[in-house]
Design a protein around this motif. Structure first.
Motif, mmCIF file in Angstrom:
data_model
loop_
_atom_site.group_PDB
_atom_site.id
_atom_site.type_symbol
_atom_site.label_atom_id
_atom_site.label_comp_id
_atom_site.label_asym_id
_atom_site.label_seq_id
_atom_site.Cartn_x
_atom_site.Cartn_y
_atom_site.Cartn_z
ATOM 1 N N ALA A 48 -3.076 -3.906 -4.786
ATOM 2 C CA ALA A 48 -1.703 -4.567 -4.833
ATOM 3 C C ALA A 48 -0.755 -4.629 -3.594
ATOM 4 O O ALA A 48 -1.358 -3.827 -2.757
ATOM 5 C CB ALA A 48 -0.790 -3.801 -6.049
ATOM 6 N N TRP A 49 0.075 -5.385 -3.421
ATOM 7 C CA TRP A 49 0.962 -5.310 -2.319
ATOM 8 C C TRP A 49 2.383 -4.935 -2.795
ATOM 9 O O TRP A 49 2.845 -5.819 -3.896
ATOM 10 C CB TRP A 49 0.838 -6.544 -1.346
ATOM 11 C CG TRP A 49 -0.207 -6.681 -0.807
ATOM 12 C CD1 TRP A 49 -1.660 -7.177 -1.270
ATOM 13 C CD2 TRP A 49 -0.418 -6.024 0.642
ATOM 14 N NE1 TRP A 49 -2.446 -7.252 0.042
ATOM 15 C CE2 TRP A 49 -2.007 -6.673 0.931
ATOM 16 C CE3 TRP A 49 0.186 -5.435 1.448
ATOM 17 C CZ2 TRP A 49 -2.531 -6.093 2.131
ATOM 18 C CZ3 TRP A 49 -0.346 -5.166 2.674
ATOM 19 C CH2 TRP A 49 -1.805 -5.445 2.823
ATOM 20 N N PHE A 50 3.226 -4.158 -2.159
ATOM 21 C CA PHE A 50 4.481 -3.899 -2.511
ATOM 22 C C PHE A 50 5.179 -4.080 -1.228
ATOM 23 O O PHE A 50 4.664 -4.047 -0.092
ATOM 24 C CB PHE A 50 4.885 -2.518 -3.354
ATOM 25 C CG PHE A 50 4.289 -2.171 -4.475
ATOM 26 C CD1 PHE A 50 2.851 -2.308 -4.790
ATOM 27 C CD2 PHE A 50 5.141 -2.423 -5.365
ATOM 28 C CE1 PHE A 50 2.565 -2.067 -6.096
ATOM 29 C CE2 PHE A 50 4.705 -2.358 -6.967
ATOM 30 C CZ PHE A 50 3.412 -2.129 -7.139
ATOM 31 N N ARG A 51 6.594 -4.358 -1.159
ATOM 32 C CA ARG A 51 7.369 -4.241 0.001
ATOM 33 C C ARG A 51 8.746 -3.683 -0.067
ATOM 34 O O ARG A 51 9.127 -3.368 -1.542
ATOM 35 C CB ARG A 51 7.636 -5.670 0.340
ATOM 36 C CG ARG A 51 8.308 -6.564 -0.477
ATOM 37 C CD ARG A 51 8.409 -7.987 -0.255
ATOM 38 N NE ARG A 51 9.218 -8.731 -0.792
ATOM 39 C CZ ARG A 51 9.607 -10.110 -0.922
ATOM 40 N NH1 ARG A 51 8.854 -10.915 0.024
ATOM 41 N NH2 ARG A 51 10.088 -10.774 -1.518
ATOM 42 N N TYR A 55 3.473 -2.768 1.782
ATOM 43 C CA TYR A 55 2.493 -1.458 1.539
ATOM 44 C C TYR A 55 1.089 -2.233 0.536
ATOM 45 O O TYR A 55 1.577 -2.748 -0.346
ATOM 46 C CB TYR A 55 3.357 -0.379 0.826
ATOM 47 C CG TYR A 55 4.352 0.290 1.494
ATOM 48 C CD1 TYR A 55 5.789 -0.119 1.566
ATOM 49 C CD2 TYR A 55 3.865 1.352 2.371
ATOM 50 C CE1 TYR A 55 6.679 0.705 2.261
ATOM 51 C CE2 TYR A 55 4.981 2.118 3.052
ATOM 52 C CZ TYR A 55 6.385 1.661 2.882
ATOM 53 O OH TYR A 55 7.294 2.292 3.854
ATOM 54 N N CYS A 56 0.138 -1.580 1.031
ATOM 55 C CA CYS A 56 -0.986 -1.910 0.004
ATOM 56 C C CYS A 56 -1.111 -0.586 -0.854
ATOM 57 O O CYS A 56 -0.801 0.501 -0.433
ATOM 58 C CB CYS A 56 -2.330 -1.702 0.922
ATOM 59 S SG CYS A 56 -3.761 -2.058 0.171
ATOM 60 N N ALA A 57 -1.700 -0.918 -1.991
ATOM 61 C CA ALA A 57 -1.653 0.039 -3.204
ATOM 62 C C ALA A 57 -3.109 -0.202 -3.827
ATOM 63 O O ALA A 57 -3.504 -1.251 -3.824
ATOM 64 C CB ALA A 57 -0.444 0.032 -4.080
ATOM 65 N N GLY A 58 -3.678 1.194 -4.376
ATOM 66 C CA GLY A 58 -4.734 0.887 -5.127
ATOM 67 C C GLY A 58 -4.781 1.911 -6.378
ATOM 68 O O GLY A 58 -4.162 2.924 -6.378
ATOM 69 N N GLY A 105 -1.309 2.764 1.464
ATOM 70 C CA GLY A 105 -1.403 2.815 2.912
ATOM 71 C C GLY A 105 -0.011 3.098 3.406
ATOM 72 O O GLY A 105 1.039 3.515 2.841
ATOM 73 N N GLN A 106 -0.100 3.107 4.868
ATOM 74 C CA GLN A 106 1.080 3.679 5.630
ATOM 75 C C GLN A 106 2.155 2.553 5.628
ATOM 76 O O GLN A 106 3.488 2.849 6.138
ATOM 77 C CB GLN A 106 0.666 4.201 7.057
ATOM 78 C CG GLN A 106 0.605 3.022 8.001
ATOM 79 C CD GLN A 106 -0.824 2.458 7.742
ATOM 80 O OE1 GLN A 106 -1.732 2.670 6.915
ATOM 81 N NE2 GLN A 106 -0.794 1.238 8.532
ATOM 82 N N GLY A 107 1.727 1.421 5.534
ATOM 83 C CA GLY A 107 2.765 0.262 5.683
ATOM 84 C C GLY A 107 2.636 -0.558 6.692
ATOM 85 O O GLY A 107 2.425 -0.208 7.929
#
Length: 124
Positions: A35-38, A95-98, A115-117
């Motif tokens: 996923a991607w968040f921001r 940010y990437c998420a898993g 991830g670190q963004g």
């Protein structure tokens, strides 16, 4: 354990495009959702897009639907976010998420790995 590293952020003019990548290591990414968040300054982290481990199901925030596309290459252990028709309001750290969010795919707390963004800035 999974380590996620984002890349591809940068400065772009409104209407332009960027492609973000999220490379996983430490464990195969292919068995978990990506996923991607921001998060913009002063705002909470918000959902952008997600993709199930198989790649058969994708989910998007209404604000990006039709402009962003999430995809994955399990052979490369990588998830992508193609962003087109970018707007100044898309400016944020992405940010990437898993993880295995099951039905809670829109919620940051449902993801185990981050991830670190990477910064995305869209000028008007």
């Amino acid at each position: 354990q999974v380590q996620l590293v984002e890349s591809g952020g940068g400065l772009v003019q409104g209407g332009g495009s960027l492609r973000l990548s999220c490379a996983a290591s430490g464990r195969t990414f292919s068995s978990i959702a990506g996923a991607w968040f921001r998060q913009a300054p002063g705002k909470e982290r918000e959902f952008v897009a997600a993709i199930r481990w198989s790649g058969n199901s994708t989910y998007y925030a209404d604000s990006v639907k039709g402009r962003f596309t999430i995809s994955r290459d399990n052979a490369k252990n990588t998830v992508y976010l193609q962003m087109n028709s970018l707007r100044p309001e898309d400016t944020a750290v992405y940010y990437c998420a898993g993880g295995s969010p099951y039905s809670n795919i829109y919620y940051p707390s449902a993801y185990d790995y981050w991830g670190q963004g990477t910064q995305v800035t869209v000028s008007s």
